[in-house]
Design a protein around this motif. Sequence first.
Motif, PDB file in Angstrom:
ATOM      1  N   ASP A  13       0.822  -1.232   0.000  1.00 47.99           N
ATOM      2  CA  ASP A  13       0.000   0.000   0.000  1.00 47.99           C
ATOM      3  C   ASP A  13       0.843   1.263   0.000  1.00 47.99           C
ATOM      4  O   ASP A  13       0.411   2.303   0.508  1.00 47.99           O
ATOM      5  N   ASN A  38      -4.939 -10.452  -3.813  1.00 51.25           N
ATOM      6  CA  ASN A  38      -4.782  -9.865  -2.475  1.00 51.25           C
ATOM      7  C   ASN A  38      -4.331  -8.406  -2.602  1.00 51.25           C
ATOM      8  O   ASN A  38      -4.546  -7.596  -1.721  1.00 51.25           O
ATOM      9  N   THR A 130      -5.847 -11.564   3.550  1.00 45.06           N
ATOM     10  CA  THR A 130      -6.960 -10.946   2.833  1.00 45.06           C
ATOM     11  C   THR A 130      -8.084 -11.949   2.587  1.00 45.06           C
ATOM     12  O   THR A 130      -9.128 -11.590   2.055  1.00 45.06           O
ATOM     13  N   GLN A 224       2.276  -5.857  -3.082  1.00 40.98           N
ATOM     14  CA  GLN A 224       2.644  -5.914  -1.648  1.00 40.98           C
ATOM     15  C   GLN A 224       3.972  -5.160  -1.434  1.00 40.98           C
ATOM     16  O   GLN A 224       4.295  -4.286  -2.220  1.00 40.98           O
ATOM     17  N   THR A 239       3.075 -12.328   3.133  1.00 40.85           N
ATOM     18  CA  THR A 239       2.297 -13.024   2.116  1.00 40.85           C
ATOM     19  C   THR A 239       3.128 -14.210   1.630  1.00 40.85           C
ATOM     20  O   THR A 239       4.199 -14.491   2.190  1.00 40.85           O
ATOM     21  N   VAL A 273      -1.439  -3.467   7.091  1.00 42.23           N
ATOM     22  CA  VAL A 273      -2.717  -4.121   7.398  1.00 42.23           C
ATOM     23  C   VAL A 273      -2.413  -5.535   7.851  1.00 42.23           C
ATOM     24  O   VAL A 273      -1.368  -6.078   7.525  1.00 42.23           O
ATOM     25  N   ARG A 302     -10.339  -2.466   5.126  1.00 39.02           N
ATOM     26  CA  ARG A 302      -9.894  -2.366   6.529  1.00 39.02           C
ATOM     27  C   ARG A 302      -9.119  -1.074   6.764  1.00 39.02           C
ATOM     28  O   ARG A 302      -8.363  -0.629   5.899  1.00 39.02           O
TER      29      ARG A 302
HETATM   30  P1  IMP Z   1      -2.382 -12.783   2.136  1.00 46.47           P
HETATM   31  O1  IMP Z   1      -1.476 -12.237   1.076  1.00 46.47           O
HETATM   32  O2  IMP Z   1      -3.843 -12.569   1.823  1.00 46.47           O
HETATM   33  O3  IMP Z   1      -2.075 -14.200   2.489  1.00 46.47           O
HETATM   34  O4  IMP Z   1      -2.123 -11.945   3.477  1.00 46.47           O
HETATM   35  C1  IMP Z   1      -0.891 -12.004   4.186  1.00 46.47           C
HETATM   36  C2  IMP Z   1      -0.530 -10.650   4.753  1.00 46.47           C
HETATM   37  O5  IMP Z   1      -0.215  -9.766   3.692  1.00 46.47           O
HETATM   38  C3  IMP Z   1      -1.656  -9.958   5.542  1.00 46.47           C
HETATM   39  O6  IMP Z   1      -1.090  -9.194   6.584  1.00 46.47           O
HETATM   40  C4  IMP Z   1      -2.286  -9.064   4.504  1.00 46.47           C
HETATM   41  O7  IMP Z   1      -2.979  -7.986   5.102  1.00 46.47           O
HETATM   42  C5  IMP Z   1      -1.047  -8.608   3.766  1.00 46.47           C
HETATM   43  N1  IMP Z   1      -1.303  -8.175   2.396  1.00 46.47           N
HETATM   44  C6  IMP Z   1      -1.537  -8.932   1.320  1.00 46.47           C
HETATM   45  N2  IMP Z   1      -1.697  -8.166   0.227  1.00 46.47           N
HETATM   46  C7  IMP Z   1      -1.525  -6.900   0.613  1.00 46.47           C
HETATM   47  C8  IMP Z   1      -1.524  -5.652  -0.089  1.00 46.47           C
HETATM   48  O8  IMP Z   1      -1.708  -5.554  -1.316  1.00 46.47           O
HETATM   49  N3  IMP Z   1      -1.304  -4.551   0.678  1.00 46.47           N
HETATM   50  C9  IMP Z   1      -1.060  -4.628   2.003  1.00 46.47           C
HETATM   51  N4  IMP Z   1      -1.051  -5.759   2.686  1.00 46.47           N
HETATM   52  C10 IMP Z   1      -1.275  -6.896   1.999  1.00 46.47           C
END
Ligand code: IMP
Length: 423
Positions: A13, A38, A130, A224, A239, A273, A302
Amino acid sequence: MSNTIVVGAQWGDEGKGKIVDYLTENTDVVVRAAGGNNAGHTVINNGTKYILHLIPSGILWEGKVCVIGNGVVMDPLGLIEEMNKLRAQGVKITPENLLISETAHLVMPYHRGLDQAREAKRGDKKIGTTGRGIGPAYADKVERGGLRTILLKQPEVFAAELRERIDLHNETLRAAGVAEVPAEETVVRMLEAARILAPHITNTAVYCHEAIRAGKNLLFEGAQGTYLDIDHGTYPFVTSSNTTSGGACTGSGVPPRMIDKVVAVAKAYTTRVGSGPFVTENENIGDMLHNMGREFGATTGRARRCGWLDAVLVRYAVMINGADELAITNLDGLDGLDTVQICTAYTLRGETLNHPPSTAADLEACEPVYETHQGWRQDLSGIKNFADLPPLAKAYLKRVEELTGARVSLLGVGPSRDQTLVA
Ligand code: IMP
């Protein structure tokens, strides 16, 4: 020819979408090489807000080609929904301007179920994912049980393989007490998705190399950020992909020696986040930014956790990514402050650290060492030239350069395309 990688230097972000959008003007091909839906990239152009999850933001430009590379995990239903939303906003998407790698892995409905089941099981140790099924999809890939997009061009094989996987994963979902995936309904939906997406699917590594040979410029759009990287991030609060510059190469098939520049993007403050350590987290900064209507996630909505700029993290990110340049975004978020702090080092059990420790528990235990700067107390959002910035804002940026070792080349003072200043 010039090939550039753009990466996030924090926890995602950082405003990469806007920087990529800005750099796209001099680019021919924009490549996503890691992550999935995500990610959420917001781009505001001529007053219209576009939210992108899987599609590179180059799609908003006429005549640019966008590539979803092999390192991405692709949710077919999510991608079609995104395509439809963008088309409803007047964006042209065709098999000529959106190419999907044959070897990218698919995110299937059971991955979402598994993601949510695993998170529920983690209780107060949850990662705060996410919920898009990203971790389980990468786990299947690495375990060698994944399904790849090339199957969308082979409907019969795809249907058979999918039935088998649904069967397998439903056992786990059942054991976890989570809703199973309805097999036949899912196969029908996926075959329909396959029909829509098949014309976009090709060998994108070959496409990228041909484009490079033809003298075209490639831009790798990071998703990310460095501290969500599976290897270099704050594990396990990360992630499941390599979000750092190396991931752009493995996730696209374009080798490191063909990369000319790496730009790391960082906010003028820090956000994250999900769960995990955050040394400079500060509730007052969070309240201030949320009251300004800022820092709500593009994917999940969020409210993001917020804090001061952590130069320890940005410095280490510059090193890991080999960043030549820094793009600092959201400087205008600090406009109303009398004083602005930068974390220059950590203390951990009496020791001073100049780089982050390797465990989340140690990072959690670190105390920030702050340096205080006078705020500029001026609305920066209307400034069009770097030279017109107030001296105190320039001093803040100079200090960021000294602390991180990278030159600030771009600056964001607002969400629109014309609010990006060149230093
Ligand atoms: P996942 O990628 O959904 O498995 O999430 C794993 C972690 O990465 C969590 O803390 C999410 O909030 C964070 N995350 C995943 N994608 C993003 C993004 O695009 N921006 C910020 N945080 C992310």
